[in-house]
Design a protein around this motif. Structure first.
Motif, short mmCIF file in Angstrom:
data_model
loop_
_atom_site.label_atom_id
_atom_site.label_comp_id
_atom_site.label_asym_id
_atom_site.label_seq_id
_atom_site.Cartn_x
_atom_site.Cartn_y
_atom_site.Cartn_z
N TRP A 1 -5.96 -1.07 3.85
CA TRP A 1 -4.82 -0.75 2.99
C TRP A 1 -5.16 0.33 1.97
O TRP A 1 -4.28 1.10 1.56
N THR A 2 -6.43 0.42 1.57
CA THR A 2 -6.84 1.46 0.63
C THR A 2 -6.67 2.84 1.24
O THR A 2 -6.18 3.77 0.60
N ALA B 1 0.83 -1.20 0.00
CA ALA B 1 0.00 0.00 0.00
C ALA B 1 0.87 1.25 0.00
O ALA B 1 0.58 2.22 -0.72
N GLU C 1 -2.94 3.61 1.46
CA GLU C 1 -2.41 3.99 0.15
C GLU C 1 -2.76 5.45 -0.17
O GLU C 1 -1.93 6.20 -0.69
N ARG D 1 -0.15 8.46 -0.73
CA ARG D 1 -0.11 9.24 -1.97
C ARG D 1 -0.10 10.74 -1.65
O ARG D 1 0.61 11.52 -2.31
N ALA E 1 2.50 1.59 -3.46
CA ALA E 1 1.50 2.03 -4.44
C ALA E 1 1.18 3.51 -4.28
O ALA E 1 0.85 4.19 -5.25
N GLY E 2 1.29 4.01 -3.04
CA GLY E 2 1.05 5.42 -2.79
C GLY E 2 2.25 6.30 -3.06
O GLY E 2 2.17 7.52 -2.87
#
Length: 219
Positions: A202-203, A40, A206, A210, A43-44
């Motif tokens: 985890w969303t 996560a 992330e 970001r 990805a961020g």
């Protein structure tokens, strides 16, 4: 910034401060969470991850991230002694961070072959490390030790030192630290709120990563 002499630790091991402007400081209670948490963060946009040795799960978490998340650069934090240096290196840590330092700890971190950030909070500690050829340091606890005003005051007399401030840093003041010429990155936990980690959201992590990755170093 003055250049490091060829024999200095910074010259031999590379720079921790240039991995990313923001380094998440992760406290992992369950090693099973390490890989999805790291994915996560990556990805961020935050690939450099410091896993602190504050929990029994930390070495296994470092090992899992090193083996299963190739885009992550996992490091070990709260390193307090030579034995921990050896264990973290064996687990796959790619950098080391300590809240302070002793001669024995410094020697072990240097001998590990890994980049490292020894912790400082006073000008005397900074000068002592500069004498030993160490130019990159963790400034901790950043806010309690004087914050941006203190770091700004060090830049003139000690231009060879660069810092990763950690402790009390969040989205409200991270940019102020990154604007300083002697700050290479900041460390923090704000993109890893305990409730999100506990819920394995985890969303959300992330998304917070970001937002943090949008912070940039001073030119």
């Amino acid at each position: 910034m003055t250049s490091s002499p060829p024999s200095s630790p910074a010259a031999r091991h590379g720079s921790v401060l240039d991995l990313a402007p923001v380094v998440p400081v992760a406290v992992v209670d369950d090693a099973a969470d390490a890989v999805p948490l790291a994915r996560a963060l990556v990805a961020g946009g935050l690939p450099a991850i410091e896993v602190t040795l504050r929990t029994p799960a930390a070495p296994d978490a470092i090992r899992a991230i090193a083996q299963e998340v190739p885009d992550a650069v996992v490091g070990a934090g709260t390193v307090l002694g030579p034995a921990q240096v050896a264990r973290c290196r064996a687990a796959g840590a790619r950098f080391l961070v300590s809240p302070g330092w002793t001669d024995a700890l410094l020697a072990a971190m240097d001998a590990s072959g890994l980049p490292y950030l020894p912790g400082v909070s006073t000008a005397t500690e900074v000068v002592s490390l500069l004498e030993r050829g160490v130019r990159e340091m963790k400034f901790f606890p950043a806010e309690a030790a004087g914050g941006t005003a203190y770091l700004r005051s060090l830049a003139g007399p000690l231009p060879g030192a660069r810092f990763c401030p950690t402790g009390g840093i969040g989205p409200g003041n991270a940019a102020e630290y990154l604007a300083l010429p002697n700050v290479g990155c900041v460390g923090g936990t704000w993109m890893l709120p305990p409730d999100a980690v506990a819920d394995r959201d985890w969303t959300r992590i992330e998304a917070l990563a970001r937002a943090a990755s949008g912070l940039v170093r001073a030119a």
